[in-house]
Design a protein around this motif. Sequence first.
Motif, short mmCIF file in Angstrom:
data_model
loop_
_atom_site.label_atom_id
_atom_site.label_comp_id
_atom_site.label_asym_id
_atom_site.label_seq_id
_atom_site.Cartn_x
_atom_site.Cartn_y
_atom_site.Cartn_z
N GLU A 1 0.84 -1.20 0.00
CA GLU A 1 0.00 0.00 0.00
C GLU A 1 0.88 1.24 0.00
O GLU A 1 1.94 1.26 0.61
N CYS A 2 0.42 2.29 -0.65
CA CYS A 2 1.14 3.57 -0.67
C CYS A 2 0.85 4.32 0.63
O CYS A 2 0.02 5.23 0.66
N LEU A 3 1.52 3.93 1.68
CA LEU A 3 1.30 4.49 3.01
C LEU A 3 2.21 5.67 3.32
O LEU A 3 1.97 6.40 4.27
N PHE A 4 3.28 5.85 2.53
CA PHE A 4 4.30 6.82 2.88
C PHE A 4 4.29 8.08 2.02
O PHE A 4 5.09 8.97 2.23
N GLY A 5 3.40 8.15 1.03
CA GLY A 5 3.33 9.34 0.20
C GLY A 5 2.79 9.02 -1.18
O GLY A 5 2.16 7.98 -1.39
N ASN A 6 3.06 9.92 -2.13
CA ASN A 6 2.56 9.79 -3.50
C ASN A 6 3.65 10.22 -4.47
O ASN A 6 4.62 10.88 -4.10
N ILE A 7 3.43 9.87 -5.74
CA ILE A 7 4.27 10.38 -6.81
C ILE A 7 3.50 11.52 -7.46
O ILE A 7 2.38 11.34 -7.92
N VAL A 8 4.08 12.72 -7.46
CA VAL A 8 3.46 13.90 -8.05
C VAL A 8 4.45 14.48 -9.05
O VAL A 8 5.58 14.82 -8.68
N ASP A 9 4.03 14.57 -10.31
CA ASP A 9 4.89 15.10 -11.38
C ASP A 9 6.24 14.39 -11.42
O ASP A 9 7.29 15.02 -11.57
#
Length: 161
Positions: free
Chosen positions: A36-44
């Motif tokens: 799961e993406c629990l630690f953040g996101n990919i943005v741009d």
Amino acid sequence: MKYNPEIHHRRTIRLKGYDYSRAGAYFVTICARNRECLFGNIVDGETTLNDAGLVIADEWAKTAAIRNEIELDEWVVMPNHVHGILVVGDGGGTARGRGTARGRGTARRAPTIEQFGRPVPGSLPTIVRSFKSAATKRINEMRKTPYAKLWQRKYSLHDNY
């Protein structure tokens, strides 16, 4: 789903008989539970860490600061995992963390000799277990989710780097 040895074929990725407290560089990957993406996101195209991701980065940086037998080399916290090169020292040198949220520490003592069935200070499994435990405790306190599982079992160890 409960573990069933007939369908679940867990096998170790560790080298049989290898002493993971030996001096050397180890490239490890530690994944969040169920990836799961629990630690953040990919943005741009860039990783943006959330509060949990910042805790992970802080705990990883502390790994070398509080464990004299290791150094951090390159490392990065991603939305659902951590990559890092851990250098188990032979008792000398200065650590330099060169990852996201850089960390520093020193390597002064050699790990103790392994004893069957007991955690070995300075060994790779003990270092990873301690990191996972500290990060989980802080994030669960922050989220008010006591005893929630944060990590997948074990971790990936890539060839002695």
